[in-house]
Scaffold this active site. Structure first.
Site, short mmCIF file in Angstrom:
data_model
loop_
_atom_site.label_atom_id
_atom_site.label_comp_id
_atom_site.label_asym_id
_atom_site.label_seq_id
_atom_site.Cartn_x
_atom_site.Cartn_y
_atom_site.Cartn_z
CB ALA A 45 -0.92 0.00 1.22
CD GLU A 46 2.74 3.71 3.72
OE1 GLU A 46 3.23 4.67 3.09
OE2 GLU A 46 1.93 3.84 4.65
#
Length: 212
Positions: free
Chosen positions: A112-113
């Site tokens: 996600a990052e």
């Protein structure tokens, strides 16, 4: 589409959005974030007279970050995500084991990052696989945020501390990783009502359960 940087910069005073009513403030902020493309981290400051200010360019440490944006080059990293995931799998497994963090959660956060891009950087200066900000890196002894070994170790250690802080509540720990632990605490140990943070939690938890 108007970017949030342009919108905030045209509002008084000096690039700040000033709101007097807390209820109106929440409505306007939510509307703003839903209706325009978020391109910069957003910070909030409550003055002594109760007025609330939002800005993408905080002037001092009294401003608290409430929205953290995704890495600038996230989309460009997606075609290489599978390759990079395999490349860093051993480092991720080692960090997960060292800090006793579920490796599935660690993978979900990293995807996600940064989409497993070790060179990822955000408009606010978050760097690397786990998008460490300078203060977080310093707190966990990360000297070189671009080094995947240090980056993963520091981010995993931070995630471990968040899990401990919120009694192993995955949703709250993930929300705190995005918006900061103080934001979760300020909202009575719940996910802050920021669209970006709520979407982030859904994304990470979706990835986590997909790997279960």
């Amino acid at each position: 589409m108007m970017r949030i940087h342009a919108r905030l910069s045209c509002l008084p005073p000096f690039g700040l959005m000033q709101i007097r009513s807390g209820r109106i403030c929440a409505v306007l902020l939510t509307t703003l974030l839903i209706s325009i493309e978020v391109q910069a981290d957003i910070y909030k400051f409550i003055a002594n007279d109760g007025r609330i200010y939002y800005t993408d360019k905080p002037k001092n440490s009294l401003y608290k970050r409430i929205i953290r944006t995704r890495a600038i080059n996230y989309s460009a990293a997606l075609p290489y995500m599978g390759t990079n995931k395999k490349k860093f799998a051993d480092l991720i497994a080692e960090a997960a084991n060292r800090h006793q963090v579920d490796v599935r959660l660690l993978h979900a956060v990293i995807q996600a990052e940064s989409a497993y891009d070790a060179g990822a950087i955000s408009s606010a200066g978050a760097v690397g696989l786990m998008q460490l900000m300078p203060d977080t890196a310093k707190r966990y002894g990360v000297v070189n945020r671009n080094d995947p070994v240090q980056n993963i170790d520091g981010g995993t250690h931070y995630l471990k501390d968040l899990l401990r802080m919120f009694d192993s509540n995955l949703n709250l720990a993930v929300a705190a990783y995005n918006a900061g632990e103080n934001a979760v605490i300020r909202h009575n140990n719940s996910i802050p009502p920021y669209p970006e943070t709520q979407n982030y939690v859904k994304t990470v938890m979706g990835l986590y359960y997909r790997r279960s």
